[in-house]
Design an enzyme around this catalytic site. Structure first.
Site, PDB file in Angstrom:
ATOM      1  N   ALA A 135      41.571  28.233  41.234  1.00 50.01           N
ATOM      2  CA  ALA A 135      41.512  29.656  41.563  1.00 50.01           C
ATOM      3  C   ALA A 135      41.464  30.475  40.284  1.00 50.01           C
ATOM      4  O   ALA A 135      41.889  30.026  39.223  1.00 50.01           O
ATOM      5  CB  ALA A 135      42.731  30.059  42.398  1.00 50.01           C
ATOM      6  N   ASP A 136      40.947  31.676  40.425  1.00 55.15           N
ATOM      7  CA  ASP A 136      40.962  32.625  39.320  1.00 55.15           C
ATOM      8  C   ASP A 136      41.154  34.015  39.902  1.00 55.15           C
ATOM      9  O   ASP A 136      40.573  34.346  40.935  1.00 55.15           O
ATOM     10  CB  ASP A 136      39.672  32.568  38.512  1.00 55.15           C
ATOM     11  CG  ASP A 136      39.812  33.337  37.212  1.00 55.15           C
ATOM     12  OD1 ASP A 136      40.681  32.967  36.392  1.00 55.15           O
ATOM     13  OD2 ASP A 136      39.102  34.335  37.023  1.00 55.15           O
TER      14      ASP A 136
END
Length: 179
Positions: free
Chosen positions: A58-59
């Site tokens: 994830a970012d």
């Protein structure tokens, strides 16, 4: 979410971590970065001989007026970011990428966040707490900065960094049974 998991410690590539390409729209940047993390994780898993299990990356990024506000480099940078966010609405985008069964699945959570106007001494005290560092936009909604947030429209967990609704949807897509 009650799932057994382990965290892979994948080294970042040499040079600037998570650079934004010239002219790249902020929304595209966060999606690309999550994909790249998933691919790096898969490559690391293979080179280390680890089992072929689903891999989640994830970012999260804070976007204000089209600008990406990443993690602050230092106190002055944190003060600058928080001063810009003070009294404004911004977006928090969290992209998640799930590598499973030789495919990459993606989802994005977009949340509108309204931060109340902050006084300079509040920003300074918040920076003194150490909390802004290592966080996109120089704040953590789950910590002391919760007192700065007037309202959100979207996913609270997305602002924290892992939108659980979208994550659960991706996991179900690859037949992972949730508790």
């Amino acid at each position: 979410m009650g799932l057994a998991h382990r965290v892979l410690d994948v080294p970042a590539p040499p040079g600037e971590d998570e650079p934004r390409h010239a002219g790249e729209p902020a929304a595209d940047y966060v999606r690309r970065t999550a994909r790249e993390k998933a691919v790096r994780g898969e490559n690391h898993r293979r080179t280390q001989g680890l089992p072929a299990l689903p891999l989640l990356a994830a970012d999260t990024t804070v976007i204000l007026d089209g600008d990406v506000l990443g993690k602050p480099a230092d106190r002055d940078h944190a003060i600058e970011m928080l001063s810009r966010l003070s009294g404004s609405c911004h977006e928090v985008h969290t992209a998640i990428a799930l590598a499973a069964h030789d495919r990459l699945h993606e989802k994005v959570s977009v949340t509108q966040v309204r931060m109340r106007a902050l006084a300079a001494d509040e920003i300074a005290r918040y920076c003194d707490s150490g909390e802004p560092y290592g966080k996109a936009g120089a704040y953590g909604i789950q910590g002391l900065a919760a007192a700065f947030i007037e309202r959100i429209e979207g996913s609270y967990t997305g602002v924290m960094g892992l939108p659980l609704f979208e994550t659960a949807a991706l996991l179900r897509r690859v037949d992972i049974v949730l508790p």
